[in-house]
Scaffold this active site. Sequence first.
Site, PDB file in Angstrom:
ATOM      1  N   ASP A   1      -7.889  -8.316 -13.972  1.00 23.12           N
ATOM      2  CA  ASP A   1      -9.309  -7.827 -14.251  1.00 23.12           C
ATOM      3  C   ASP A   1      -9.243  -6.177 -14.667  1.00 23.12           C
ATOM      4  O   ASP A   1      -9.000  -5.344 -13.732  1.00 23.12           O
ATOM      5  CB  ASP A   1     -10.341  -8.117 -13.444  1.00 23.12           C
ATOM      6  CG  ASP A   1     -11.790  -7.309 -13.739  1.00 23.12           C
ATOM      7  OD1 ASP A   1     -12.607  -7.286 -12.879  1.00 23.12           O
ATOM      8  OD2 ASP A   1     -11.907  -7.331 -15.159  1.00 23.12           O
TER       9      ASP A   1
ATOM     10  N   ASN B   1     -11.799  -4.633 -16.469  1.00 24.80           N
ATOM     11  CA  ASN B   1     -12.950  -4.011 -16.634  1.00 24.80           C
ATOM     12  C   ASN B   1     -13.864  -4.115 -15.581  1.00 24.80           C
ATOM     13  O   ASN B   1     -15.135  -3.862 -15.649  1.00 24.80           O
ATOM     14  CB  ASN B   1     -13.448  -4.304 -18.080  1.00 24.80           C
ATOM     15  CG  ASN B   1     -13.863  -5.993 -17.934  1.00 24.80           C
ATOM     16  OD1 ASN B   1     -13.605  -6.639 -17.052  1.00 24.80           O
ATOM     17  ND2 ASN B   1     -14.617  -6.373 -18.898  1.00 24.80           N
TER      18      ASN B   1
ATOM     19  N   ASP C   1      -1.931 -22.229 -25.342  1.00 24.25           N
ATOM     20  CA  ASP C   1      -2.183 -23.596 -24.686  1.00 24.25           C
ATOM     21  C   ASP C   1      -3.177 -24.388 -25.934  1.00 24.25           C
ATOM     22  O   ASP C   1      -4.053 -23.956 -26.367  1.00 24.25           O
ATOM     23  CB  ASP C   1      -3.289 -23.307 -23.734  1.00 24.25           C
ATOM     24  CG  ASP C   1      -2.972 -24.691 -22.505  1.00 24.25           C
ATOM     25  OD1 ASP C   1      -2.935 -24.439 -21.250  1.00 24.25           O
ATOM     26  OD2 ASP C   1      -2.986 -25.832 -23.033  1.00 24.25           O
TER      27      ASP C   1
ATOM     28  N   ASP D   1      -2.072 -29.733 -24.137  1.00 28.73           N
ATOM     29  CA  ASP D   1      -2.898 -30.127 -23.422  1.00 28.73           C
ATOM     30  C   ASP D   1      -2.805 -31.839 -23.536  1.00 28.73           C
ATOM     31  O   ASP D   1      -3.391 -32.075 -24.514  1.00 28.73           O
ATOM     32  CB  ASP D   1      -4.308 -29.754 -23.398  1.00 28.73           C
ATOM     33  CG  ASP D   1      -5.034 -29.772 -21.821  1.00 28.73           C
ATOM     34  OD1 ASP D   1      -4.391 -29.474 -21.120  1.00 28.73           O
ATOM     35  OD2 ASP D   1      -6.026 -30.528 -22.163  1.00 28.73           O
TER      36      ASP D   1
ATOM     37  N   GLU E   1       1.854 -31.735 -22.411  1.00 26.24           N
ATOM     38  CA  GLU E   1       1.605 -32.118 -21.081  1.00 26.24           C
ATOM     39  C   GLU E   1       1.351 -33.671 -21.376  1.00 26.24           C
ATOM     40  O   GLU E   1       0.460 -33.955 -22.150  1.00 26.24           O
ATOM     41  CB  GLU E   1       0.542 -31.339 -20.725  1.00 26.24           C
ATOM     42  CG  GLU E   1       0.002 -32.002 -19.285  1.00 26.24           C
ATOM     43  CD  GLU E   1      -1.473 -31.738 -18.846  1.00 26.24           C
ATOM     44  OE1 GLU E   1      -2.137 -31.716 -19.674  1.00 26.24           O
ATOM     45  OE2 GLU E   1      -1.801 -31.379 -17.567  1.00 26.24           O
TER      46      GLU E   1
ATOM     47  N   HIS F   1      -1.775 -24.568 -13.118  1.00 24.43           N
ATOM     48  CA  HIS F   1      -2.948 -24.173 -12.637  1.00 24.43           C
ATOM     49  C   HIS F   1      -3.705 -25.429 -12.002  1.00 24.43           C
ATOM     50  O   HIS F   1      -4.852 -25.419 -11.395  1.00 24.43           O
ATOM     51  CB  HIS F   1      -3.814 -23.623 -13.828  1.00 24.43           C
ATOM     52  CG  HIS F   1      -3.700 -24.468 -14.779  1.00 24.43           C
ATOM     53  ND1 HIS F   1      -2.624 -24.975 -15.612  1.00 24.43           N
ATOM     54  CD2 HIS F   1      -4.720 -25.214 -15.461  1.00 24.43           C
ATOM     55  CE1 HIS F   1      -3.093 -25.697 -16.540  1.00 24.43           C
ATOM     56  NE2 HIS F   1      -4.373 -26.017 -16.595  1.00 24.43           N
ATOM     57  N   ASP F   2      -3.157 -26.543 -12.357  1.00 20.99           N
ATOM     58  CA  ASP F   2      -3.806 -27.945 -11.689  1.00 20.99           C
ATOM     59  C   ASP F   2      -3.130 -28.213 -10.624  1.00 20.99           C
ATOM     60  O   ASP F   2      -3.485 -29.473  -9.944  1.00 20.99           O
ATOM     61  CB  ASP F   2      -3.400 -29.144 -12.820  1.00 20.99           C
ATOM     62  CG  ASP F   2      -4.273 -28.877 -14.010  1.00 20.99           C
ATOM     63  OD1 ASP F   2      -3.678 -29.321 -15.053  1.00 20.99           O
ATOM     64  OD2 ASP F   2      -5.154 -28.150 -14.224  1.00 20.99           O
TER      65      ASP F   2
HETATM   66  O1  TEU Z   1      -4.578 -31.497 -17.262  1.00 22.60           O
HETATM   67  C1  TEU Z   1      -4.452 -33.051 -17.598  1.00 22.60           C
HETATM   68  C2  TEU Z   1      -4.359 -33.644 -16.343  1.00 22.60           C
HETATM   69  O2  TEU Z   1      -3.520 -34.613 -16.486  1.00 22.60           O
HETATM   70  C3  TEU Z   1      -5.288 -33.276 -15.361  1.00 22.60           C
HETATM   71  O3  TEU Z   1      -6.112 -34.373 -14.963  1.00 22.60           O
HETATM   72  C4  TEU Z   1      -4.716 -32.774 -14.241  1.00 22.60           C
HETATM   73  O4  TEU Z   1      -3.446 -33.517 -13.867  1.00 22.60           O
HETATM   74  C5  TEU Z   1      -5.301 -33.188 -12.833  1.00 22.60           C
HETATM   75  O5  TEU Z   1      -6.479 -32.043 -12.954  1.00 22.60           O
HETATM   76  C6  TEU Z   1      -4.696 -32.687 -11.504  1.00 22.60           C
HETATM   77  O6  TEU Z   1      -5.464 -32.799 -10.416  1.00 22.60           O
HETATM   78  C7  TEU Z   1      -5.158 -30.631 -18.489  1.00 22.60           C
HETATM   79  C8  TEU Z   1      -5.285 -29.007 -18.118  1.00 22.60           C
HETATM   80  O7  TEU Z   1      -4.125 -28.940 -17.520  1.00 22.60           O
HETATM   81  C9  TEU Z   1      -6.371 -29.425 -16.958  1.00 22.60           C
HETATM   82  O8  TEU Z   1      -6.351 -27.968 -16.618  1.00 22.60           O
HETATM   83  C10 TEU Z   1      -7.431 -29.650 -17.537  1.00 22.60           C
HETATM   84  O9  TEU Z   1      -8.624 -29.765 -16.738  1.00 22.60           O
HETATM   85  C11 TEU Z   1      -7.553 -31.033 -18.385  1.00 22.60           C
HETATM   86  O10 TEU Z   1      -6.276 -31.223 -19.087  1.00 22.60           O
HETATM   87  C12 TEU Z   1      -8.418 -31.206 -19.429  1.00 22.60           C
HETATM   88  O11 TEU Z   1      -8.345 -30.215 -20.624  1.00 22.60           O
HETATM   89 CA    CA Z   2     -12.540  -8.640 -16.909  1.00 25.26          CA
END
Ligand code: TEU
Ligand code: CA
Length: 558
Positions: free
Chosen positions: A21, A23, A98, A199, A253, A326-327
């Site tokens: 971050d 700012n 993305d 995605d 993905e 991130h998932d």
């Molecule tokens: O994730 C797709 C997906 O398969 C998700 O259901 C993921 O496997 C699950 O959250 C795991 O617990 C993509 C993106 O990476 C995710 O961040 C988004 O929430 C989702 O699509 C919808 O855009």
């Molecule tokens: Ca910021």
Amino acid sequence: MDKNWWKKSVVYQIYPRSFKDSNGDGIGDIKGIIEGLDYLQKLGINVLWLSPIYKSPNDDNGYDISDYRDVMDEFGTMRDFDTLLEEAHKRKIKIIMDLVVNHTSDEHEWFKESKKSKYNKYRDYYIWRSGKNGEPPNDWISFFSGSAWEYDKTTEMYYLHLFSKKQADLNWENSEVRKEVFDMMKWWLDKGIDGFRMDVISLIAKDIEITREQDSKVTMSIIPKINEERVHEYLKEMNSEVLSKYDIMTVGETPGVDPEKALKFVGESRNELNMVFQFEHVGVGDGPDGKWGKSEFNLKEFKDIMSKWQDALENGGWNSLYLSNHDQPRSVSRFGNDTEYREESAKMLATCIHMMKGTPYVYQGEELGMTNVKFESLDDYRDIETFNAYKDYVGSGKKTKEEMMEAIYKRGRDNARTPFQWDDSGNAGFTSGTPWIKVNPNYKYINAKAQVDDENSVFNYYRKLISLRKQYEIIVNGKYELILDDDENIYAYLRKLKNEILLVMCNFSDKNSEFNLPADIKYGKKEKIISNYNVDYDEIEKVVLKPYEARVYLLSNK
Ligand code: TEU
Ligand code: CA
């Protein structure tokens, strides 16, 4: 420029909201990423994958897009992005964006128009169906719990949303939609970006008429009936209209895709994508309840899955290699040991993945050995998937509150979304304000500042691993071969190229484990090229590997 540069690259994924971050508003931003570029250049990565930075109400932290051609206010301006792209390219770092086009935000102009009337020009940009006796059109369920259909009273119909109700699925049957998407992609590519992560691209064509109960073969517990031929038709059109015109990389993905299906996406002759993210290995050990249910990591199963993918894509395909994103929960917590052997196991896991055939992906903080987090209160969490699952499981009595919190601790997505840990100052140096999500309290001893100049840190181990890919062709092109198939503790494999063999040994257990080199592996010369314990030895015939020990040797028969 080598058109297959993406085969020699290591990609670093940034979740902008949690990276840096600049700012003081507590939310990561593009200027923060620019400030972090020198750190990334030191790590040696070649490509940055930015999770969505577009305008969004942030119901799903940017995966719900309301304007594809502008930057969300929290992250800064388009001018900031142009500067980031220029600064990254100056450092020989490419940027892929993305591409989230299975759905848009319900605050996108297209959807606002579409819901106004059944006869609106944008009506068929989305998937609308009438209900039956006050019920949704069919029994499809959302990835984020509940029905995949949301009733809209304006036109008294339901629209499909595989994810949150603020993420309305686009109707890819509509050629207007495809044209809009392709034009938007060209707009970004003409700005000079280097490709896309796509995605849930395997879900863009659905057979709405086939209900879950009719389709018992649903590959994953919640994936609906997908029209695979149509998906490939659309990707071939995307490739000929857009992708083939640029020197870029693409990674789809693809939840629910096995190696055989994957080859239809990534086969060189297919003219679709370069690689895909598969989900089999990150779901290893899961039961019918998926990530929220019981799950026992089983190394043998993990080795079988990884080997199946390595073998299936060996000729004419290409793998992505990842354990974190991130998932997913933090890999050292999911697959390693995030207490006594945190550093050793983080380095071992990285070795296991980076020495395979494919393009490795490093998720922000993975290179520091960042771990899962345990927030006492549900109020400290931020992820819509977590909140909806909590309501679903606890509300229905399927789980107690304590059981659900345990499941969140293990597999919740916020484990990967706590702020990047830059140093041991307040809020880990991520922000001078109040972070949008709390920092993991272990930032005091797990942070970049403590590692960048420490030769033995997880960071510098990743830096060495990444540099090896540039030094040894066998790491990029060697053929994969599993050995010690049935060993329950050691994951060992070979990579073979011409007269060389790369020998990779990874102890996945917290016990000493005995490694015996198979008798049929002949070699003359051997060279240790990396190991995560600093001991001088080069015995490889019969070795006792220490807890989470990893070693890599280059064997040649001259
Ligand atoms: O994730 C797709 C997906 O398969 C998700 O259901 C993921 O496997 C699950 O959250 C795991 O617990 C993509 C993106 O990476 C995710 O961040 C988004 O929430 C989702 O699509 C919808 O855009
Ligand atoms: Ca910021």
